[in-house]
Scaffold this motif. Structure first.
Motif: not given
Lengths: 715, 121
Positions: A274-275, A289-291, A304-308, A414-416
């Motif tokens: 989730d990083t 992207a999210q791990v 995890k990405l938004i596909p292109r 994200l804030f971390a």
């Protein structure tokens, strides 16, 4: 004898400095250096304490099997220096120990073997040497002692090792001028480790012919290795014959940088599930992207990405049709729709991931789930540090199905990893992580890593130091705040809701709800007037756009305008950038309304049909048959309404002359049915004021009817 | 130099592992064959489990020490007491070290050797 001992000592490893005595060849070298160092063992301490107490105290460093070496050296010295003289020296040593340390030359005269003296700092060592001079007469005891020391230290060599692992000890191991130097050698890319191992093998084969001490291959430094040796010539010799090393490029590392070579390690950002990261290469370069999974063994992560995906191109490729590869074309990010893919006859396989038990759709070799693309990439192709995301990006990332539980988790990581946020003295903050979670307080002092806060609760110390990663600004609903960074910078308003890191603020200027991160906001009593002008264009200007459409600027935002398009059927406000505006429109048009009354700017009209029927207000702009009316009661589009000229009718008088008849038909009356005709004969007498407002704008404006004073004939 | 040097790793792929106590680098197979030259009491030779427990593939940087006694770098890295061979600069262990640490400590205590966890990234 002493020499023999010296040899033994070579085998027993020690961590001492190595003196480079130019006067001696290798065999003597080890012995004498130890003499010079004079590190004592416990037995030594015992004995020495008899003579010089402070020497013993100074001797807190590693215990080595130096005993022997010292004795050995001592023995040697004996053979050279006359007994009498050394006895004499003993006294000297005892008394003048401090002075003698400073005088290098003095020592040299008496002790030839040791040759070049230690310019080194270690006072203790030199002291030991003096005390050695004493012991020439105790050689037999020395032997016995040596044996016992040997026995003792053979056992506990490991404990000695561990004693050194403090930072103080590390300081003592800093490189000196006597240590071998580090040389940087250029190497073939990717073969650094192999080269280091090759050199190792070469050393094993050649023995001590090869005069290098070690070879260092750093992971993060490509193309170079470090060779530790005393002379550059040794390095060249060692490197000869290896095709991966380039002897032409040998560079010396300055002594002060030597420790950096070994201590420099890449800062590993801790990657966890989730990083948030950003892609560094490929079609998704720069994308958030999210791990999802971390594989440390192979140094890969699944993200995890938004596909292109260009589905059409993919379909073509799979069917073997030639695809004209458009290099610069990067498809826009869009969630993957499985049905679309099927429609294009792309094969969709449903696979089950045995580890997580989730179902994935495999399209063209890529894995999709819930519309997201799951990709496994090497850790090198993502950057995990200091990722700044905008709200917009995070919003997009929310899975199309679920609605926000994932978001909170994501935000905290994200804030971390965020850079230092700007806390200022007096800010109200709340602790979000750790034992003190949910403790509120005010900032007293801001430091590098820590922030000192004054907690709200009684019973706690005045100030607490908290890591700035665990803090977050806190606001209450009702606070008046100002946004100082991010896309909504400059907006002010009142907080209406607080959700951990996200605040919902009611903006003063636009009267809308805006969502911002708590980090971007400060409490302030400032009220923004809002920007009304960017460049040449002001609020409420009529402008011509690029595509020949036109509209009225109804709102000015930070870099763009909201423009109400001049299309009466579809009232649509679109966001327009500054450069898309061609020019302002000033031309004064005169149109006619439904009843063919001339309409110009500033006349009050009423709208007779369409969705805004019944509304009325002054005309702000006229252009090409379209009228823009401003009704302050109208809630949309900042009160602007766009209508066709003939869907409205003039109401009352023109604003400019201030002479308004509330009666909607008064205008018509002046043209069609002049009910006041009968009194017209009286016009001349009275110079009829009611008619002043009638007829035409031009005439009405002056308040003076052009007919006054003329002779007319009634038919 | 008297001491027999440790085996040199025969390949440089993912099978390379570093001993958690002395940081010696060899391949998995080499550890299984002959154990760790510096830490024989781990008894890695012949025992697959032990190899996995006492070594790690996550390490950073490599140093070939030819002459530990005379090398400043070896001294700085505290491998100056060990046999010549290939060592790693630092270990970056992903697993929770508590389990491994106590296990290794137990092993070391049996032979009266103090176990100090090697420097981590």
């Amino acid at each position: 004898m002493s020499r023999g001992r010296g040899e033994e000592d070579d085998d027993i490893e020690d961590e001492e400095y190595e003196d480079e005595d130019q006067f001696l060849d290798d065999e003597d070298y080890d012995k004498d250096e130890d003499v010079g160092r004079g590190r004592g063992t416990s037995s030594k301490k015992r004995r020495r304490s008899v003579f010089i107490d402070d020497v013993a105290e100074e001797d807190d460093e590693d215990d080595e099997e130096d005993d022997d070496e010292l004795y050995g050296g001592c023995g040697k010295k004996n053979s050279k220096a006359p007994r009498v003289a050394s006895q004499f020296f003993d006294l000297e040593a005892q008394v003048d120990s401090d002075e003698e340390e400073e005088e290098d030359e003095g020592e040299d005269d008496f002790i030839v073997e040791t040759g070049a003296d230690l310019p080194e700092e270690d006072a203790g060592r030199r002291m030991h040497r003096h005390s050695l001079l004493v012991r020439e007469d105790e050689q037999e005891d020395i032997e016995a002692l040596e044996r016992s020391i040997h026995a003792r230290y053979a056992r506990s060599s490991h404990t000695e090792y561990d004693e050194e692992t403090t930072d103080v000890e590390q300081q003592a191991l800093l490189p000196s001028v006597r240590d071998p130097k580090l040389w940087m050698v250029k190497c073939a890319s990717g073969r650094e480790r192999e080269t280091a191992a090759c050199l190792m093998q070469k050393y094993i084969d050649k023995g001590s012919e090869l005069q290098i001490r070690s070879v260092i291959a750093l992971d993060h430094l490509k193309n170079y290795i470090y060779v530790e040796a005393d002379k550059e010539a040794h390095v060249r010799e060692a490197v000869k014959g290896l095709c991966t090393l380039f002897a032409a490029k040998i560079m010396l590392v300055p002594i002060r940088e030597m420790t950096d070579v070994l201590s420099a390690e890449s800062k590993a950002v801790h990657l966890s599930r989730d990083t948030w990261v950003r892609m560094k290469v490929g079609t998704y370069k720069g994308d958030l992207a999210q791990v999802v999974d971390v594989d440390n063994v192979r140094q890969r992560v699944t993200v995890k990405l938004i596909p292109r995906i260009d589905l059409q191109a993919l379909a073509d490729k799979l069917e073997g049709r030639e695809v004209a590869k458009k290099k610069a074309f990067v498809p826009p990010p869009r969630f993957m729709n499985v049905d679309e893919a099927r429609a294009l006859h792309i094969r969709v396989e449903r696979k089950r991931n045995s580890i997580t038990g989730d179902y994935f759709e495999n399209i063209g070799g890529m894995l999709f789930k819930d519309g997201f693309l799951y990709k496994t990439v090497s850790m090198k192709s993502i950057s995990a540090q200091d990722i700044k995301t905008t709200f917009h990006e995070l919003e997009k990332f929310r899975s199309p199905s679920n609605n926000g539980e994932g978001e909170i988790v994501g935000l905290s990581t994200l804030f971390a990893n965020r850079k230092k946020t700007h806390f200022m003295k007096g800010d109200a903050v709340i602790v979000v992580k750790g034992d003190l979670k949910n403790l509120k307080g005010w900032v007293e002092k801001v430091e590098e890593e820590n922030v000192h806060i004054r907690p709200e609760m009684k019973g706690l110390p005045k100030t607490l130091a908290v890591n700035d990663k665990e803090l977050c600004k806190s606001f209450e609903p009702g606070n008046h705040v100002k946004v100082v960074s991010g896309t909504k910078e400059g907006a002010t308003g009142m907080v209406v809701k607080v959700e951990q890191h996200v605040l919902i603020i009611l903006s003063e200027t636009t009267k809308e709800h805006i969502r911002v991160f708590a980090d971007d906001v400060v409490e302030s009593s400032e009220v923004a007037t809002g920007v009304t002008k960017i460049g040449d264009y002001e609020l409420h200007d009529l402008v011509l756009l690029d595509n020949n459409s036109f509209g009225v600027i109804i709102r000015v935002e930070s870099e763009a305008f909201q423009v109400l398009q001049g299309v009466p059927e579809r009232p649509e406000a679109s966001l327009v950038k500054l450069r898309e505006i061609k020019c302002k429109l000033h031309k004064k048009f005169n149109l006619q309304d439904r009843y063919r009354n001339p309409v110009s700017v500033k006349d009050v009209v009423r709208i007779l049909e369409g969705p805004c029927k019944g509304k009325q207000g002054p005309v702000e702009h006229i252009y090409k048959g379209v009228v823009f009316v401003y009704d302050r009661h109208h809630l949309e589009n900042a009160g602007f309404i766009c209508v066709k000229a003939d869907s409205c009718c003039i109401v009352g008088g023109s604003r400019s002359n201030g002479n308004r008849n509330g009666d909607s038909f008064s205008r018509f009356s002046s043209f069609k049915t002049p009910p006041r005709v009968p009194p017209s004969p009286r016009r001349f007498a009275r110079g009829d004021p009611p008619f002043d407002s009638g007829r035409r704008h031009g005439g009405g404006r002056g308040g003076h009817d052009a007919l006054i004073g003329t002779t007319v004939k009634i038919r | 130099m008297g001491t027999a040097p440790a085996q040199i790793p025969t390949s440089f792929g993912h099978e390379l592992r570093a001993c958690l106590r002395c940081r010696l680098v060899k391949t998995y197979d080499q550890f299984r064959e002959s154990g760790c030259e510096n830490c024989p009491f781990f008894k890695m030779d012949g025992d697959n489990e032990r190899v996995v427990d006492c070594t790690t593939p996550n390490f950073n940087g490599m140093i070939s020490v030819m002459d530990p006694a005379r090398s400043w770098a070896a001294r700085w890295l505290r491998v100056g007491r060990f046999v010549p061979g290939c060592y790693t600069l630092a270990v970056s262990e992903a697993l929770p070290e508590d389990l491994q640490f106590s296990f290794l400590q137990a092993l070391c205590e049996e032979v009266h050797v103090q176990y100090v966890a090697p420097k981590r990234v």
